[in-house]
Design a protein around this motif. Structure first.
Motif, PDB file in Angstrom:
ATOM      1  N   GLN A 220       0.804  -1.195  -0.189  1.00  0.00           N
ATOM      2  CA  GLN A 220      -0.019   0.019   0.118  1.00  0.00           C
ATOM      3  C   GLN A 220       0.963   1.227  -0.088  1.00  0.00           C
ATOM      4  OE1 GLN A 220      -3.105  -0.140   3.182  1.00  0.00           O
ATOM      5  NE2 GLN A 220      -3.960  -1.996   2.270  1.00  0.00           N
ATOM      6  N   THR A 221       1.945   1.221  -0.794  1.00  0.00           N
ATOM      7  CA  THR A 221       2.922   2.365  -0.795  1.00  0.00           C
ATOM      8  C   THR A 221       3.108   2.883  -2.333  1.00  0.00           C
ATOM      9  OG1 THR A 221       4.881   0.879  -1.002  1.00  0.00           O
ATOM     10  CG2 THR A 221       4.041   1.678   1.114  1.00  0.00           C
ATOM     11  N   TRP A 222       2.037   2.316  -3.203  1.00  0.00           N
ATOM     12  CA  TRP A 222       2.347   2.588  -4.342  1.00  0.00           C
ATOM     13  C   TRP A 222       2.119   4.074  -4.863  1.00  0.00           C
ATOM     14  CZ3 TRP A 222      -2.223   3.504  -8.173  1.00  0.00           C
ATOM     15  CH2 TRP A 222      -3.361   3.474  -7.460  1.00  0.00           C
ATOM     16  N   ARG A 223       1.368   4.877  -4.076  1.00  0.00           N
ATOM     17  CA  ARG A 223       0.872   6.358  -4.184  1.00  0.00           C
ATOM     18  C   ARG A 223       1.592   6.977  -3.129  1.00  0.00           C
ATOM     19  NH1 ARG A 223      -4.146   7.669  -2.978  1.00  0.00           N
ATOM     20  NH2 ARG A 223      -4.009   9.696  -4.274  1.00  0.00           N
ATOM     21  N   THR A 224       2.407   6.542  -2.024  1.00  0.00           N
ATOM     22  CA  THR A 224       2.769   7.068  -1.079  1.00  0.00           C
ATOM     23  C   THR A 224       4.304   7.203  -0.995  1.00  0.00           C
ATOM     24  OG1 THR A 224       1.143   5.964   0.252  1.00  0.00           O
ATOM     25  CG2 THR A 224       2.798   7.109   1.764  1.00  0.00           C
ATOM     26  N   PRO A 225       4.750   8.339  -0.928  1.00  0.00           N
ATOM     27  CA  PRO A 225       6.380   8.457  -1.041  1.00  0.00           C
ATOM     28  C   PRO A 225       6.976   8.073   0.376  1.00  0.00           C
ATOM     29  CG  PRO A 225       5.154  10.640  -1.372  1.00  0.00           C
ATOM     30  CD  PRO A 225       4.246   9.810  -0.942  1.00  0.00           C
ATOM     31  N   ARG A 226       8.313   7.442  -0.021  1.00  0.00           N
ATOM     32  CA  ARG A 226       9.146   6.868   0.931  1.00  0.00           C
ATOM     33  C   ARG A 226      10.643   7.404   0.987  1.00  0.00           C
ATOM     34  NH1 ARG A 226       9.267   0.670  -0.344  1.00  0.00           N
ATOM     35  NH2 ARG A 226      10.596   0.836   1.509  1.00  0.00           N
ATOM     36  N   PRO A 227      11.176   7.701   1.866  1.00  0.00           N
ATOM     37  CA  PRO A 227      12.409   8.102   1.759  1.00  0.00           C
ATOM     38  C   PRO A 227      13.487   7.262   0.917  1.00  0.00           C
ATOM     39  CG  PRO A 227      11.929   7.788   4.099  1.00  0.00           C
ATOM     40  CD  PRO A 227      10.694   7.187   3.169  1.00  0.00           C
ATOM     41  N   GLY A 228      13.859   7.895  -0.038  1.00  0.00           N
ATOM     42  CA  GLY A 228      14.746   7.041  -1.039  1.00  0.00           C
ATOM     43  C   GLY A 228      14.177   7.039  -2.504  1.00  0.00           C
TER      44      GLY A 228
END
Length: 348
Positions: A220-228
């Motif tokens: 569930q991170t396909w739209r959510t920015p992550r560090p890097g």
């Protein structure tokens, strides 16, 4: 090697299982595609640009017809995007005709083979691949999906959230044939003369990208920015690495101003940083034949957004068993990736 007995892969959907079975592209008129450009031909120059509507023809087939009728070589005819055969497509083609006009009655001759010339304009340069900004689709669906009570709600959810930017099944060929050929070619050493249009390379890159997108979708991170993450700015070719994620960046992602990207594998370094790069490299290494084959073939590393918005979306019920969807997608995104979020079909 990929176990092709399990094809197609069970790549997840954002809203769960499709709602119902349905049909699309029963006739070319059920699948209308129009290329969108940010510029227009200047009105003078050595190249005659043709705004065409083709029916039941691939783009290379249309190019051959135009070349024959205009008395030039196929390589003297330019186009921006490749379009499917079973569709009605509106797009520009360019023909190199320095110092001369198109032959008399050339439009009538093209119309006889399914290529309708709707406009002609001169331009100084040949039309190059991939210069159109987007495609607008008008798709007619029939069957159970057209009358499903949840269709409007699911459609509104896709309009609000966007769609996973999977490469569609046509990229891999029937039963994954292009991917099978890629694995065999990489095992012996890929050669351009055996894959002149790069379909094997494209299938391999597309598979690796879809695997990354599927992983991000499950998390569930396909739209959510992550560090890097490498984030792409909407409507541009610009992107940047997000070393730190704050509330402002989350809000921009929620609005669609920026979107996370995944790798299109090839030679070079991953732009991503921190755990994202390790994760992407680890996933690609599971398919070592594809990863090393692409690098050996000299394909350059690139990126692609994980999520795409639907531009100017619409849904219209024509009858109890027929519905028409309208939407725009950025160049390179697949309409079939929108349909797989809605309905069951063997080609989705």
């Amino acid at each position: 090697m990929i176990d092709m007995s399990l094809w197609p892969p069970d790549w997840p959907r954002v809203h769960g299982e499709p709602l119902a079975s349905g049909d699309f592209r029963m006739t070319p008129e059920d699948f209308l595609v129009e290329e969108i450009f940010d510029f227009a031909p200047e009105g003078q120059g050595e190249h005659l640009w043709l705004w065409i509507e083709k029916r039941d023809l691939t783009t290379p087939e249309a190019v051959k017809h135009v070349a024959r009728v205009c008395g030039v070589r196929p390589r003297d005819v330019g186009y921006s995007g490749l379009k499917d055969r079973i569709a009605v497509t509106r797009q520009w083609l360019s023909v190199h005709l320095p110092g001369r006009d198109a032959p008399d009655a050339f439009a009538t001759q093209l119309s006889d083979v399914g290529v309708v010339v709707q406009e002609t304009r001169r331009h100084p340069r040949k039309l190059k691949r991939g210069v159109h900004r987007a495609n607008h689709f008008t798709l007619r669906l029939s069957g159970e999906i057209a009358s499903h009570p949840e269709l409007s709600r699911r459609w509104q959810a896709l309009c609000a959230d966007g769609v996973p930017n999977y490469f569609g099944p046509q990229r891999f060929g029937r039963e994954g044939r292009n991917l099978v050929l890629a694995q065999k070619a990489f095992a012996r050493g890929w050669r351009k003369r055996d894959d002149p249009h790069g379909m094997q390379l494209s299938a391999a890159r597309s598979f690796l990208f879809n695997e990354v997108l599927a992983m991000r979708l499950r998390a569930q991170t396909w739209r959510t920015p992550r560090p890097g993450d490498v984030l792409a700015l909407a409507g541009t070719a610009s992107r940047f690495v997000a070393d730190e994620i704050d509330s402002a960046l989350h809000e921009r992602a929620a609005r669609g101003d920026v979107a996370p990207t995944g790798p299109l594998w090839g030679r070079g370094r991953l732009e991503s940083g921190a755990e994202v790069a390790e994760e992407e490299a680890r996933l690609a290494a599971r398919h070592e034949v594809l990863m090393q084959g692409l690098e050996a073939a000299g394909v350059r590393m690139d990126r692609r957004t994980l999520c795409v918005p639907l531009d100017a979306p619409s849904l219209e019920h024509e009858a109890s068993n027929r519905v028409t969807l309208g939407f725009g997608l950025p160049r390179g995104a697949f309409a079939t990736s929108v349909l797989r979020e809605l309905m069951h079909h063997p080609l989705l």
